[in-house]
Design a protein around this motif. Sequence first.
Motif, mmCIF file in Angstrom:
data_model
loop_
_atom_site.group_PDB
_atom_site.id
_atom_site.type_symbol
_atom_site.label_atom_id
_atom_site.label_comp_id
_atom_site.label_asym_id
_atom_site.label_seq_id
_atom_site.Cartn_x
_atom_site.Cartn_y
_atom_site.Cartn_z
ATOM 1 N N LEU A 35 32.754 51.205 28.996
ATOM 2 C CA LEU A 35 33.415 50.033 28.430
ATOM 3 C C LEU A 35 33.090 48.744 29.161
ATOM 4 N N MET A 36 33.114 48.771 30.485
ATOM 5 C CA MET A 36 32.933 47.544 31.251
ATOM 6 C C MET A 36 32.743 47.852 32.725
ATOM 7 N N MET A 37 32.370 46.822 33.473
ATOM 8 C CA MET A 37 32.322 46.883 34.925
ATOM 9 C C MET A 37 33.039 45.646 35.435
ATOM 10 N N ALA A 38 33.883 45.842 36.427
ATOM 11 C CA ALA A 38 34.577 44.724 37.060
ATOM 12 C C ALA A 38 34.739 45.073 38.540
ATOM 13 N N TRP A 39 35.345 44.171 39.276
ATOM 14 C CA TRP A 39 35.482 44.349 40.723
ATOM 15 C C TRP A 39 36.915 44.660 41.111
ATOM 16 N N MET A 40 37.062 45.454 42.151
ATOM 17 C CA MET A 40 38.362 45.728 42.748
ATOM 18 C C MET A 40 38.279 45.460 44.246
ATOM 19 N N ASN A 41 39.396 45.054 44.817
ATOM 20 C CA ASN A 41 39.507 45.049 46.273
ATOM 21 C C ASN A 41 40.464 46.183 46.633
ATOM 22 N N ALA A 42 40.740 46.378 47.908
ATOM 23 C CA ALA A 42 41.565 47.517 48.336
ATOM 24 C C ALA A 42 42.955 47.465 47.709
ATOM 25 N N GLU A 43 43.505 46.262 47.577
ATOM 26 C CA GLU A 43 44.840 46.150 46.999
ATOM 27 C C GLU A 43 44.831 46.448 45.500
ATOM 28 N N ALA A 44 43.776 46.050 44.798
ATOM 29 C CA ALA A 44 43.653 46.377 43.370
ATOM 30 C C ALA A 44 43.519 47.889 43.170
ATOM 31 N N VAL A 45 42.781 48.536 44.074
ATOM 32 C CA VAL A 45 42.670 50.004 44.028
ATOM 33 C C VAL A 45 44.053 50.619 44.172
ATOM 34 N N ALA A 46 44.796 50.168 45.179
ATOM 35 C CA ALA A 46 46.138 50.712 45.428
ATOM 36 C C ALA A 46 47.064 50.464 44.238
ATOM 37 N N THR A 48 46.250 50.001 41.085
ATOM 38 C CA THR A 48 45.814 50.842 39.972
ATOM 39 C C THR A 48 46.384 52.249 40.117
ATOM 40 N N LEU A 49 46.261 52.805 41.308
ATOM 41 C CA LEU A 49 46.740 54.171 41.541
ATOM 42 C C LEU A 49 48.268 54.257 41.499
ATOM 43 N N GLU A 50 48.952 53.223 41.949
ATOM 44 C CA GLU A 50 50.428 53.228 41.954
ATOM 45 C C GLU A 50 51.009 53.073 40.555
ATOM 46 N N THR A 51 50.394 52.211 39.735
ATOM 47 C CA THR A 51 50.996 51.856 38.450
ATOM 48 C C THR A 51 50.409 52.592 37.257
ATOM 49 N N GLY A 68 44.646 43.773 30.117
ATOM 50 C CA GLY A 68 45.542 43.776 28.970
ATOM 51 C C GLY A 68 46.807 42.972 29.158
ATOM 52 N N GLU A 69 47.005 42.414 30.354
ATOM 53 C CA GLU A 69 48.241 41.676 30.629
ATOM 54 C C GLU A 69 48.432 40.498 29.674
ATOM 55 N N SER A 70 47.348 39.784 29.376
ATOM 56 C CA SER A 70 47.476 38.652 28.441
ATOM 57 C C SER A 70 46.952 38.999 27.046
ATOM 58 N N SER A 71 45.943 39.877 26.955
ATOM 59 C CA SER A 71 45.321 40.191 25.661
ATOM 60 C C SER A 71 46.014 41.325 24.906
ATOM 61 N N GLY A 72 46.727 42.169 25.637
ATOM 62 C CA GLY A 72 47.300 43.367 25.026
ATOM 63 C C GLY A 72 46.313 44.524 24.958
ATOM 64 N N HIS A 73 45.074 44.299 25.427
ATOM 65 C CA HIS A 73 44.030 45.327 25.412
ATOM 66 C C HIS A 73 44.093 46.119 26.721
ATOM 67 N N VAL A 74 45.091 46.951 26.815
ATOM 68 C CA VAL A 74 45.468 47.661 28.042
ATOM 69 C C VAL A 74 44.512 48.804 28.355
ATOM 70 N N GLN A 75 44.290 49.003 29.645
ATOM 71 C CA GLN A 75 43.581 50.190 30.119
ATOM 72 C C GLN A 75 44.572 51.044 30.908
ATOM 73 N N GLU A 76 44.901 52.210 30.342
ATOM 74 C CA GLU A 76 45.783 53.168 31.009
ATOM 75 C C GLU A 76 44.904 54.153 31.776
ATOM 76 N N LEU A 77 45.141 54.270 33.063
ATOM 77 C CA LEU A 77 44.331 55.130 33.923
ATOM 78 C C LEU A 77 44.518 56.599 33.574
ATOM 79 N N VAL A 78 43.408 57.302 33.391
ATOM 80 C CA VAL A 78 43.420 58.746 33.174
ATOM 81 C C VAL A 78 42.920 59.459 34.426
#
Length: 125
Positions: A35-46, A48-51, A68-78
Amino acid sequence: MQKVFAMTFDPSTLTYNDAGLIPAIAQDATSGEVLMMAWMNAEAVAKTLETGRVTYWSRSRQSFWIKGESSGHVQELVDFRVDCDRDCLLVTVNQTGAACHTNRRTCFYTAVRQGDEVELMKPME
């Protein structure tokens, strides 16, 4: 039967670039489509895993970007995977709507074929 080795995950054990970022590839968990490629830092990783909501680091805005926060096009982690060198991530997701900011299903909608750029899909309606 293959044995699985488990240990507690620590985001600081990943290999980040000089800006403190790691590339994250998002893949549809059902179809396997990239779907896409984007960047994460350590806090974004944490986060993602927490939420369970995929969270990236926006280099242009210098802030967190929850997909998806503003667009509604959410990515739910699997599933959350780390590559062998620990310098790239693969997040498999349930994608709602478009993954690309151009309102296409995937950011990879342009192919190069026989020296020509070919647009593979139009924006979603």
